[in-house]
Design an enzyme around this catalytic site. Structure first.
Site, mmCIF file in Angstrom:
data_model
loop_
_atom_site.group_PDB
_atom_site.id
_atom_site.type_symbol
_atom_site.label_atom_id
_atom_site.label_comp_id
_atom_site.label_asym_id
_atom_site.label_seq_id
_atom_site.Cartn_x
_atom_site.Cartn_y
_atom_site.Cartn_z
ATOM 1 N N LYS A 12 0.851 -1.186 0.000
ATOM 2 C CA LYS A 12 0.000 0.000 0.000
ATOM 3 C C LYS A 12 0.884 1.233 0.000
ATOM 4 C CE LYS A 12 -4.502 0.956 0.295
ATOM 5 N NZ LYS A 12 -5.504 0.318 -0.599
ATOM 6 N N THR A 57 -4.123 -5.157 0.726
ATOM 7 C CA THR A 57 -3.489 -3.856 0.952
ATOM 8 C C THR A 57 -4.402 -2.941 1.771
ATOM 9 O OG1 THR A 57 -4.305 -2.865 -1.110
ATOM 10 C CG2 THR A 57 -2.220 -4.080 -1.209
ATOM 11 N N GLN A 218 30.171 19.101 -7.535
ATOM 12 C CA GLN A 218 30.719 17.781 -7.209
ATOM 13 C C GLN A 218 31.604 17.834 -5.968
ATOM 14 O OE1 GLN A 218 30.415 19.076 -10.226
ATOM 15 N NE2 GLN A 218 30.139 17.524 -11.828
#
Length: 281
Positions: A12, A57, A218
């Site tokens: 779910k 679910t 980076q």
């Protein structure tokens, strides 16, 4: 064409939960979005339509609310542990259970300089994340941050990159650096205090972003990841995703005006996207 069934999971998603803890006149709130998934021996339902092994679910959704009544929902890692243990106990067909929890921020409204007991204002878009998985042999914990938007107005440059006939980007020694941090880190063992561990990682990354002399996104990403690992011994690795949100200098020269890094056009798309994993040695 012959076919076979590979790995399966079901569950779910996007279970929305709001929990109020009423401590006398002072109330505490938590808003969560919970995803649940089970893995296991589910061949029969796929191949034969036999539902005998299936925990609905709908039941998973109901369980989230029932567990929130019976157990604390914070720290969210602990609530995730409660859920995965319950689901593994609820069905012997499941070999593993996974829970992903996002916490949405609410801050107390300040009235007359004092945080109010029971009134709140929605916080930023930032979400604290928890990922808890369990098998019959043990449990694993990860945590994270999504949509943490940060910006610095200086101490960021970008020079010395490859240039070809399609390059139009000018080099700069002083630019705005804006990004929306998404991070996920793994714990080698559950820390004694999940809240303290999360706060330490978040603080380490923010302080590094603010203080780092950035030569590239980076380089700053690696510095932030290293700081996070240094801050909490149980963090074994961290995955960072940093979109480079561009703030473009507006051309005021056509109006006879100088723009000394003061007036910009914010953009969100397209953007550069820098991602990497930093691993503890």
């Amino acid at each position: 064409m012959p076919a076979r069934l590979g790995a399966t999971n079901y569950g779910k998603s996007r279970v929305r939960l709001f929990r109020v803890v009423r401590d006398g006149a002072r109330h505490h709130v938590a808003e969560l979005t919970v995803d649940v998934a089970l893995e296991g021996a589910y061949q029969a339902v796929h191949l034969e339509g036999d539902n005998a092994a299936v925990l609905p679910t709908d039941t998973m959704r109901n369980t989230v609310y029932a567990m929130a009544k019976e157990h604390p929902v914070t720290p969210i890692e602990a609530f995730g542990r409660t859920l995965v243990r319950h689901f593994l106990g609820a069905t012997h067909h499941a070999d593993g259970a996974r829970v992903r929890i996002a916490a949405h921020g609410w801050d107390r409204i300040t009235v007359g300089g004092t945080p109010h007991d029971h009134s709140f204002v929605r916080g930023s878009a930032e979400r604290r994340m928890a990922y808890v998985s369990a098998t019959r042999g043990g449990e694993r914990y990860s945590a994270g941050i999504e949509d943490l938007e940060v910006l610095k107005t200086t101490r960021s440059s970008f020079e010395g990159y490859i240039k070809d006939r399609f390059t139009t980007l000018p080099e700069t020694r002083d630019r705005i650096f804006s990004t929306v941090v998404s991070a996920r880190w793994a714990y080698s063992a559950a820390p004694a205090d999940f809240d303290a561990a999360f706060a330490a990682v978040r603080t380490a990354m923010l302080e590094t972003f603010a203080g780092h002399d950035s030569k590239s996104v980076q380089q700053t990403l690696f510095a932030m990841g290293t700081a996070a690992i240094d801050a909490v011994p149980e963090v074994s690795e961290i995955r960072l995703s940093l979109p480079n949100r561009h703030y473009l200098l507006f051309d005021l020269a056509r109006f006879g005006m100088e723009n000394a890094n003061e007036v910009f056009v914010p953009t969100s798309e397209p953007h550069g996207l820098i991602e990497a994993t930093v691993v503890r040695e």
